[in-house]
Design an enzyme around this catalytic site. Sequence first.
Site: not given
Length: 336
Positions: A112, A195, A198
């Site tokens: 991240k 994956k 969103k």
Amino acid sequence: MKRIFSGIQPTGGVTLGNYLGAIRNWAALQQEDYECIYCMVDLHAVTMWQDPATLADSTREVGAALIASGIDPKKSIVFNQSQVAAHSQLAWVFNCVARVGWMNRMTQFKDKAGKNRENASLGLYAYPALMAADILIYKATHVPVGEDQRQHLELTRDIAQKFNNDFKVDFFPITEPLIFGAATRVMSLRNGENKMSKSDPSDMSRINLTDTADEIAQKIRKAKTDPEPLPDAGVDPEEGRRERPEAFNLLNIYAALEGSDAADVQTAWAGKSFSEFKSALADLMVAKLEPISTEMRRLMDNKDEIDRILADGSERARALADPIMQDINDIVGFLR
Ligand code: TRP
């Protein structure tokens, strides 16, 4: 008595991946002898920048998705993390129990934070200690999560153990992960290696629980496949996923939606054309998701109702967490 805790980030919409990979399993865990606590982790969300109005709306949307998917807010506790201060209080204690060396091994932080690690928030670095606090402030015994959270749950066990050792108490349980299998891992419709997410820039890569029937049909029609027909019955699914990730992703989604065995779906459709399969998949998906999206939209149009449900959840969560936090304060030596 088992106590289940899990969390979901209220950022962006809710995808088919969230539904098949987590939410549906959370709903299934509501049974006799299980006490379920499901939390929208808004404190975790703000470890990356979030627009305030969007964060509030996303929190309602995720709450609506949980309830529309069958999580009963009377039986289970559904709430947003920031409303139960004990999460933050215990997280601070855990920041002082966990070691910098442990945090440095967390792969999610590295992913991240990206290349510019110096510029990541301090909260993003401490994220796993807050997650441990989410779980342990309720002394939860079981935590249902995807494979990507395994390392964080191991850290949670290390933190519980070190706290117990340091303070010479037998206070926190050693939590068991309930890891969802690869079968419910839903991949992007545009690239079977990623994956379904969103945060993918392309909306065509995912099914949102709020998509209309037409949008679903169009996204499935345009989903990436390969020129071959559907795989033969004998092909090993693990090998298949490696060699034809898009084809096997769609088969997997079909089986998950229908609640059947992936091998049976593979047998039923062996050698058939994708155009035929995709139209059956779209029909199945619309049939399964329509009741959920209708209820979700109803709840999102009734903000007062959803806010009331979450406020009630927070109150019940506080009633569980606050006495445990008092005990922790006593153990650590914080004067009352
Ligand atoms: N980190 C989890 C995720 O990204 C969300 C989460 C926060 C969580 N706190 C939790 C999951 C506690 C399980 C238990 O999916």
